[in-house]
Design a protein around this motif. Structure first.
Motif, short mmCIF file in Angstrom:
data_model
loop_
_atom_site.label_atom_id
_atom_site.label_comp_id
_atom_site.label_asym_id
_atom_site.label_seq_id
_atom_site.Cartn_x
_atom_site.Cartn_y
_atom_site.Cartn_z
N THR A 22 10.95 1.64 5.46
CA THR A 22 11.42 2.70 6.37
C THR A 22 12.79 2.39 6.96
O THR A 22 13.38 3.24 7.62
CB THR A 22 10.42 2.94 7.52
OG1 THR A 22 10.16 1.71 8.20
CG2 THR A 22 9.11 3.52 6.99
N ALA A 26 15.49 6.91 2.39
CA ALA A 26 15.62 7.56 1.09
C ALA A 26 14.84 6.82 0.01
O ALA A 26 14.45 7.43 -1.00
CB ALA A 26 17.10 7.65 0.70
N SER A 27 14.58 5.53 0.23
CA SER A 27 13.88 4.76 -0.81
C SER A 27 12.39 5.06 -0.85
O SER A 27 11.72 4.68 -1.81
CB SER A 27 14.11 3.26 -0.60
OG SER A 27 13.33 2.76 0.49
N LEU A 28 11.84 5.73 0.18
CA LEU A 28 10.41 6.00 0.19
C LEU A 28 9.99 6.84 -1.00
O LEU A 28 8.86 6.73 -1.49
CB LEU A 28 10.01 6.70 1.49
CG LEU A 28 10.17 5.91 2.79
CD1 LEU A 28 9.72 6.74 3.98
CD2 LEU A 28 9.39 4.61 2.73
N GLN A 29 10.90 7.67 -1.50
CA GLN A 29 10.55 8.52 -2.63
C GLN A 29 10.31 7.71 -3.90
O GLN A 29 9.69 8.21 -4.86
CB GLN A 29 11.66 9.55 -2.89
CG GLN A 29 12.99 8.93 -3.28
CD GLN A 29 14.11 9.96 -3.34
OE1 GLN A 29 13.89 11.16 -3.17
NE2 GLN A 29 15.33 9.51 -3.60
N ALA A 30 10.75 6.45 -3.92
CA ALA A 30 10.53 5.60 -5.09
C ALA A 30 9.15 4.95 -5.10
O ALA A 30 8.73 4.41 -6.12
CB ALA A 30 11.60 4.51 -5.14
N ALA A 55 5.27 7.88 7.33
CA ALA A 55 5.12 7.45 5.93
C ALA A 55 3.66 7.21 5.60
O ALA A 55 3.19 7.56 4.50
CB ALA A 55 5.95 6.19 5.69
N ARG A 58 1.75 10.44 5.09
CA ARG A 58 2.03 11.08 3.80
C ARG A 58 1.54 10.25 2.61
O ARG A 58 1.05 10.81 1.63
CB ARG A 58 3.53 11.33 3.65
CG ARG A 58 4.06 12.42 4.56
CD ARG A 58 5.52 12.71 4.33
NE ARG A 58 6.39 11.64 4.82
CZ ARG A 58 7.13 10.86 4.07
NH1 ARG A 58 7.12 10.97 2.75
NH2 ARG A 58 7.90 9.93 4.62
N MET A 59 1.68 8.92 2.70
CA MET A 59 1.41 8.08 1.53
C MET A 59 0.44 6.95 1.80
O MET A 59 0.33 6.00 1.02
CB MET A 59 2.74 7.48 1.01
CG MET A 59 3.67 8.51 0.40
SD MET A 59 5.16 7.74 -0.31
CE MET A 59 6.11 7.49 1.19
N GLU A 76 -0.10 8.25 -5.07
CA GLU A 76 0.33 8.96 -3.87
C GLU A 76 -0.13 8.26 -2.59
O GLU A 76 0.26 8.65 -1.49
CB GLU A 76 -0.21 10.40 -3.88
CG GLU A 76 0.53 11.33 -4.85
CD GLU A 76 0.23 10.97 -6.30
OE1 GLU A 76 -0.94 10.65 -6.60
OE2 GLU A 76 1.17 11.01 -7.12
#
Length: 394
Positions: A22, A26-30, A55, A58-59, A76
Motif C-alpha cells: 500500500t 498502483a502496484s496493488l493491481q499486480a 485493500a 477488496r482482496m 482475488e
C-alpha cells in the motif's frame, strides 16, 4: 538440499509474512497475477491504516468458516492485513492515559510533547510545529481494535523498537517534486533527517499498548527491531511476566488427563481469556545472533516466537557462514518465515520471495519441495490458520 536449477514449486503455496504494497498503491493491481499465494500486508502510520483496510476489503482472504477452499485460495483473495504503528512514527502518538477526555492539543502542548519524546531535546519551535499533528494513543488503539474486529484474520503490525532511526524534516517543496508520484504520503523516502530520535521509553509505551491489544484480541504480531535486541526482548518479556509456562508435576499432568483445570494448556498456563501479550509474534527480517534466537526459545515463554527473513534487509554471506545463516541454523524448522518487506507488489516481490526461500533451503539443507511446504505450514500457524485435509481453517 535445494539445487540452484530446481524449479520452485509455487503451487504448494508461498506466503509473504511481511510487506508494504500500500506504499505504492498502483502496484496493488499486480497482486492477483503474483505467484505468491498470500501477502501479509502491514500498516505503519496514519496515512496507510485505511489503505490496508480498503485493500483487505477488496482482496482479503475470505473467512474459511463461510467459504469453500476454492474461494479461500482464489487469486482475488490474496491479502491478510495487519494494523499497527511503526516505531519510526511513534513520536506522532501522544500518551493521553492521564487525561479523562480527548482534546486536540494546542500549539504549546504539541511543542511540549515533542520536546518530551525526542532526544536530544529540540529547541526549534518552528521545526516542532511543522511536525505531523498528534494522535492520542487511546484513539489509535480504539481505531485499531475496530479494524481488527472488521477483519477477523488481521494481525497487529508493524510494531516494534528502533534505536537508530532519526526523525525526518517535514516535506519540502523540493522533496514533494522529487518523490515518486504514486508513493503514499507520510513515508520517509528521500527526506532529510534531523538529529533527533524518539526516546526508547516512548517507543516502548506505544509498543506495549499494541501488544496488550493483540493479547486482548488474540492476534499475532509482526515486530520490528533495529539495534534494540536487548531492550526489545525485555519489553516483550514484561508483557508475559507472571504468565510463564511451567513444567507440570506428574500428579498435575494426571489430574489434567482426567479433567483439565480452568482451561489449562498443559504447561501451567491458562488458555482463553484476555492476556497482556500476543499468542504469537514474528521478529521480522530478524537481524539478531544465534544467541538472541536461543533467548526467545526458552520453554517458559508463553508467546510462540517466529523469525522471518528477507533478501531486501538481511545481509546474507557469500560463503553461507555469516551471522544470518548462523541464526537460521539455530531456529527450529517450524519457527521460520519468509518475507519480501517490499513496498511494491508484482514480479519483483515474487523474485525476492523465491530468493529468500532458496537461501533458507540451502542453509537448512532442505530440498525445495520440503522447504516450501514447511515454510507454508509455519506461516499458516503464525497467522492463526491450520490445515485440515488440505483446506485452510481457522
Amino acid at each position: 538440499m535445494a539445487g540452484t536449477s530446481e524449479v520452485l514449486p509455487w503451487d504448494l503455496g508461498v506466503f509473504d509474512a511481511h510487506c508494504h504494497p500500500t506504499d505504492t498503491l498502483a502496484s496493488l493491481q499486480a497482486i492477483p497475477g503474483m505467484r505468491a499465494k498470500v501477502l501479509t500486508v502491514m500498516a505503519t502510520r496514519s496515512e496507510d491504516q485505511h489503505l490496508v483496510a480498503d485493500a483487505a476489503t477488496r482482496m482479503g482472504v475470505v473467512d474459511t468458516n463461510s467459504s469453500s477452499e476454492e474461494d479461500f485460495w482464489s487469486n482475488e483473495h490474496k491479502i491478510i492485513p495487519a494494523f499497527g504503528w511503526h516505531p519510526w512514527f511513534s513520536h506522532q502518538i501522544v500518551d493521553d492515559s492521564a487525561t479523562s477526555h480527548s482534546v486536540a492539543p494546542t500549539e504549546d502542548e504539541k511543542v511540549a510533547h515533542y520536546q518530551r519524546v525526542l532526544v536530544p531535546t529540540p529547541e526549534d519551535r518552528d521545526l516542532l510545529l511543522s511536525l505531523p499533528d498528534l494522535l492520542s494513543l487511546s484513539s489509535f488503539i480504539e481505531q485499531t481494535r475496530h479494524y481488527l474486529e472488521q477483519h477477523p484474520l488481521a494481525l497487529v503490525g508493524e510494531v516494534g523498537l528502533d534505536k537508530s532511526c532519526r526523525i525526518p524534516i517535514p516535506s519540502s517543496d523540493e522533496h514533494q517534486r522529487n518523490r515518486a508520484a504514486d508513493a503514499t504520503p507520510g513515508g520517509r523516502e528521500g527526506k532529510r533527517l534531523t538529529p533527533h530520535r524518539v526516546s526508547m521509553s516512548h517507543q516502548q509505551l506505544v509498543l506495549i499498548a499494541q501488544l496488550h491489544l493483540a493479547g486482548e484480541m488474540q492476534r499475532a504480531v509482526s515486530c520490528h527491531g533495529v539495534q534494540a535486541h536487548g531492550v526489545l526482548f525485555d519489553t516483550l518479556a514484561s508483557t508475559w511476566k507472571g504468565y510463564e509456562r511451567r513444567k507440570l508435576s506428574k500428579r498435575e499432568r494426571k489430574t489434567q488427563e482426567v479433567q483439565p483445570a480452568n482451561g489449562s494448556d498443559g504447561e501451567g498456563t491458562t488458555t482463553g481469556g484476555e492476556k497482556p501479550y500476543p499468542p504469537r509474534l514474528c521478529l521480522h527480517s530478524f537481524s539478531g545472533t544465534a544467541e538472541t534466537v536461543k533467548q526467545y526459545l526458552v520453554p517458559s515463554i508463553p508467546c510462540d516466537i517466529y523469525f522471518s527473513f528477507s533478501t531486501t534487509i538481511n545481509g546474507w554471506s557469500d560463503d553461507g557462514q555469516g551471522k544470518v545463516e548462523t541464526a537460521v541454523r539455530a531456529i527450529p524448522d517450524d519457527r521460520i518465515l519468509i518475507e519480501s518487506d517490499m513496498d511494491c507488489a508484482g514480479k519483483d516481490m515474487d523474485a525476492h520471495l523465491e530468493g529468500v526461500i532458496r537461501k533458507i533451503c540451502s542453509v537448512k539443507q532442505w530440498d525445495l519441495e520440503a522447504g516450501v511446504k514447511q515454510l507454508g505450514s509455519n506461516w499458516m500457524r503464525f497467522v492463526g490458520l491450520s490445515t485440515s485435509n488440505g483446506q485452510a481453517t481457522l
